[in-house]
Scaffold this motif. Structure first.
Motif, mmCIF file in Angstrom:
data_model
loop_
_atom_site.group_PDB
_atom_site.id
_atom_site.type_symbol
_atom_site.label_atom_id
_atom_site.label_comp_id
_atom_site.label_asym_id
_atom_site.label_seq_id
_atom_site.Cartn_x
_atom_site.Cartn_y
_atom_site.Cartn_z
ATOM 1 N N THR A 154 0.823 -1.213 0.000
ATOM 2 C CA THR A 154 0.000 0.000 0.000
ATOM 3 C C THR A 154 0.856 1.262 0.000
ATOM 4 N N THR A 155 2.143 1.100 -0.254
ATOM 5 C CA THR A 155 3.030 2.257 -0.345
ATOM 6 C C THR A 155 4.070 2.026 -1.441
ATOM 7 N N SER A 156 4.480 3.099 -2.090
ATOM 8 C CA SER A 156 5.476 2.967 -3.154
ATOM 9 C C SER A 156 6.873 2.725 -2.579
ATOM 10 N N GLN A 157 7.020 2.923 -1.263
ATOM 11 C CA GLN A 157 8.323 2.735 -0.608
ATOM 12 C C GLN A 157 8.887 1.339 -0.860
ATOM 13 N N SER A 158 7.992 0.372 -0.993
ATOM 14 C CA SER A 158 8.416 -1.025 -1.110
ATOM 15 C C SER A 158 8.910 -1.374 -2.507
ATOM 16 N N GLY A 159 8.670 -0.466 -3.478
ATOM 17 C CA GLY A 159 9.064 -0.771 -4.848
ATOM 18 C C GLY A 159 8.116 -1.747 -5.514
ATOM 19 N N LEU A 160 7.026 -2.069 -4.833
ATOM 20 C CA LEU A 160 6.038 -3.011 -5.380
ATOM 21 C C LEU A 160 4.677 -2.619 -4.836
ATOM 22 N N TRP A 161 3.741 -2.301 -5.740
ATOM 23 C CA TRP A 161 2.424 -1.915 -5.270
ATOM 24 C C TRP A 161 1.385 -2.198 -6.346
ATOM 25 N N ILE A 162 0.110 -2.017 -5.973
ATOM 26 C CA ILE A 162 -0.984 -2.214 -6.930
ATOM 27 C C ILE A 162 -1.827 -0.951 -6.931
ATOM 28 N N GLU A 163 -2.148 -0.445 -8.121
ATOM 29 C CA GLU A 163 -2.917 0.783 -8.219
ATOM 30 C C GLU A 163 -4.148 0.604 -9.088
ATOM 31 N N ASN A 164 -5.047 1.580 -9.004
ATOM 32 C CA ASN A 164 -6.247 1.567 -9.816
ATOM 33 C C ASN A 164 -5.869 1.482 -11.293
ATOM 34 N N GLY A 165 -6.477 0.582 -12.012
ATOM 35 C CA GLY A 165 -6.121 0.395 -13.411
ATOM 36 C C GLY A 165 -7.289 0.665 -14.331
ATOM 37 N N ILE A 166 -7.700 -0.353 -15.047
ATOM 38 C CA ILE A 166 -8.817 -0.193 -15.980
ATOM 39 C C ILE A 166 -10.089 -0.768 -15.376
ATOM 40 N N LYS A 167 -11.205 -0.276 -15.864
ATOM 41 C CA LYS A 167 -12.495 -0.755 -15.382
ATOM 42 C C LYS A 167 -12.846 -2.062 -16.106
ATOM 43 N N VAL A 168 -13.264 -3.048 -15.354
ATOM 44 C CA VAL A 168 -13.642 -4.336 -15.939
ATOM 45 C C VAL A 168 -15.104 -4.627 -15.614
ATOM 46 N N CYS A 169 -15.914 -4.834 -16.650
ATOM 47 C CA CYS A 169 -17.327 -5.155 -16.439
ATOM 48 C C CYS A 169 -17.467 -6.574 -15.906
ATOM 49 N N THR A 170 -18.477 -6.773 -15.072
ATOM 50 C CA THR A 170 -18.738 -8.107 -14.533
ATOM 51 C C THR A 170 -18.933 -9.121 -15.655
ATOM 52 N N SER A 171 -19.541 -8.648 -16.756
ATOM 53 C CA SER A 171 -19.813 -9.563 -17.872
ATOM 54 C C SER A 171 -18.539 -9.972 -18.606
ATOM 55 N N ASP A 172 -17.427 -9.285 -18.334
ATOM 56 C CA ASP A 172 -16.158 -9.628 -18.970
ATOM 57 C C ASP A 172 -15.291 -10.510 -18.075
ATOM 58 N N ILE A 173 -15.856 -10.931 -16.922
ATOM 59 C CA ILE A 173 -15.117 -11.765 -15.980
ATOM 60 C C ILE A 173 -15.661 -13.186 -16.008
ATOM 61 N N SER A 174 -14.741 -14.145 -16.030
ATOM 62 C CA SER A 174 -15.145 -15.546 -15.936
ATOM 63 C C SER A 174 -14.496 -16.148 -14.700
ATOM 64 N N CYS A 175 -15.028 -17.289 -14.219
ATOM 65 C CA CYS A 175 -14.430 -17.947 -13.064
ATOM 66 C C CYS A 175 -14.460 -19.453 -13.251
ATOM 67 N N GLY A 176 -13.652 -20.157 -12.475
ATOM 68 C CA GLY A 176 -13.593 -21.604 -12.576
ATOM 69 C C GLY A 176 -12.719 -22.157 -11.475
ATOM 70 N N PRO A 177 -12.483 -23.464 -11.439
ATOM 71 C CA PRO A 177 -11.661 -24.086 -10.389
ATOM 72 C C PRO A 177 -10.218 -23.610 -10.455
ATOM 73 N N ARG A 178 -9.546 -23.666 -9.311
ATOM 74 C CA ARG A 178 -8.157 -23.243 -9.242
ATOM 75 C C ARG A 178 -7.251 -24.279 -9.900
ATOM 76 N N VAL A 179 -6.070 -23.796 -10.338
ATOM 77 C CA VAL A 179 -5.153 -24.633 -11.112
ATOM 78 C C VAL A 179 -4.120 -25.322 -10.217
ATOM 79 N N GLY A 180 -3.767 -26.565 -10.571
ATOM 80 C CA GLY A 180 -2.636 -27.227 -9.915
ATOM 81 C C GLY A 180 -2.912 -27.767 -8.535
ATOM 82 N N ILE A 181 -4.167 -28.054 -8.235
ATOM 83 C CA ILE A 181 -4.502 -28.572 -6.902
ATOM 84 C C ILE A 181 -5.269 -29.898 -7.027
#
Length: 207
Positions: A154-181
Motif C-alpha cells: 500500500t506504499t510505493s516505498q516497497s518498490g512493489l504496489w498495486i494501483e487503480n487500473g482499468i475498469k472491468v465489467c462483470t460480464s467480462d469476468i469468468s471464473c472456474g476451479p483453481r489450477v494445480g490442486i
DNA sequence: TTTACGATCTAT
DNA sequence: TAGATCGTAAAT
C-alpha cells in the motif's frame, strides 16, 4: 511519467484488501501491478487471479497453520506473500482479510504495460504473449523473489504496489476451479475461486 | 536426518 | 509428457 503525488492517489489502500478474499480476487482484475527498481518501472494489468481462503481451505498453504513460510498470510492485509515452489519458481500473492485470518490472492497473469524492454531482457527467447501469462512467469519479469516476501503493497516505498487500473465489467469476468490442486480434496478442489478477464475490446488477452 | 511433494514452466 | 530442482513440513 510517475509523480509521487499522483501515485499515492492511485495506490490501493489497505481497506481494499481487508475484505473477503474471493471478492478481493475478483476486484483485483483490471488493477495495475507496478514494480519499481533501480529507478525503472515495470507494470502490467492483472488479468488472472486465484483466492486461497484460510486454514480450512485445504488448497491453501495456511492449512498447515502458522509456520515460517505461511506467517505473512496471518499478518495484516495488503502485504506480499511470495513463496518458492517446484525447486525453481517464485509466486506472488497479496494477503487479504483480517489479521490472523490467513487468506491470500495468487496473481496468475498480467498484461505488460510499461517497461517492455526490461521484461524482454528478463524473458530472453520467449514470445511476448508468453512473458507474463503464468504466476512464476510474471515474478521473473518483475524481479519478484524472497526479498519481496512481506513487503507493504500500500506504499510505493516497497518498490512493489498495486494501483487503480482499468475498469472491468462483470460480464467480462469468468471464473472456474483453481489450477494445480488436483490432489486437494473436495469441495476445495472445485471451488470456482479462479478469476480471469475474458477476451474483449478493452484488453488484449493472450492467445 | 530423511523423505515426499509441490498454488510451475519448458522442451520434447 | 517428462524432467528440472530445492524449500517446506512431516516422518523417521
Amino acid at each position: 511519467m510517475y509523480n509521487t503525488k499522483r501515485m499515492a492517489e492511485l495506490i490501493l489502500p489497505q481497506n481494499f484488501y481487508n475484505r473477503n478474499v474471493v471478492l478481493v480476487a475478483k476486484d483485483l482484475l483490471g488493477m495495475r501491478l507496478v514494480r519499481n527498481f533501480d529507478n525503472l518501472y515495470v507494470s502490467g494489468i492483472i488479468c488472472e487471479t486465484e483466492a486461497y481462503d484460510g486454514t480450512l481451505d485445504l488448497a491453501c498453504h495456511a492449512r498447515v497453520g502458522k509456520t515460517n513460510r505461511t506467517a505473512v498470510m496471518f499478518g495484516p492485509a495488503g502485504r506480499a506473500y511470495v513463496y518458492f515452489t517446484y525447486g525453481m519458481h517464485w509466486c506472488f500473492n497479496v494477503v487479504a482479510g483480517e489479521e490472523n485470518y490467513a487468506a491470500a490472492v495468487l496473481i496468475r497473469a498480467i498484461l505488460p504495460e510499461k517497461g517492455l524492454d526490461i521484461i524482454a531482457n528478463r524473458r530472453p527467447g520467449v514470445r511476448q504473449n508468453q512473458w507474463t501469462n503464468g504466476p512464476a512467469k510474471l515474478t521473473k519479469a518483475l524481479m519478484i523473489d524472497k526479498l519481496q516476501n512481506g513487503v507493504d503493497l500500500t506504499t510505493s516505498q516497497s518498490g512493489l504496489w498495486i494501483e487503480n487500473g482499468i475498469k472491468v465489467c462483470t460480464s467480462d469476468i469468468s471464473c472456474g476451479p483453481r489450477v494445480g490442486i488436483e490432489r486437494t480434496p473436495e469441495p476445495w478442489r472445485s471451488k470456482p475461486w479462479r478469476f480471469w478477464i475474458l477476451e474483449n475490446k478493452n484488453v488484449n488477452s493472450y492467445e
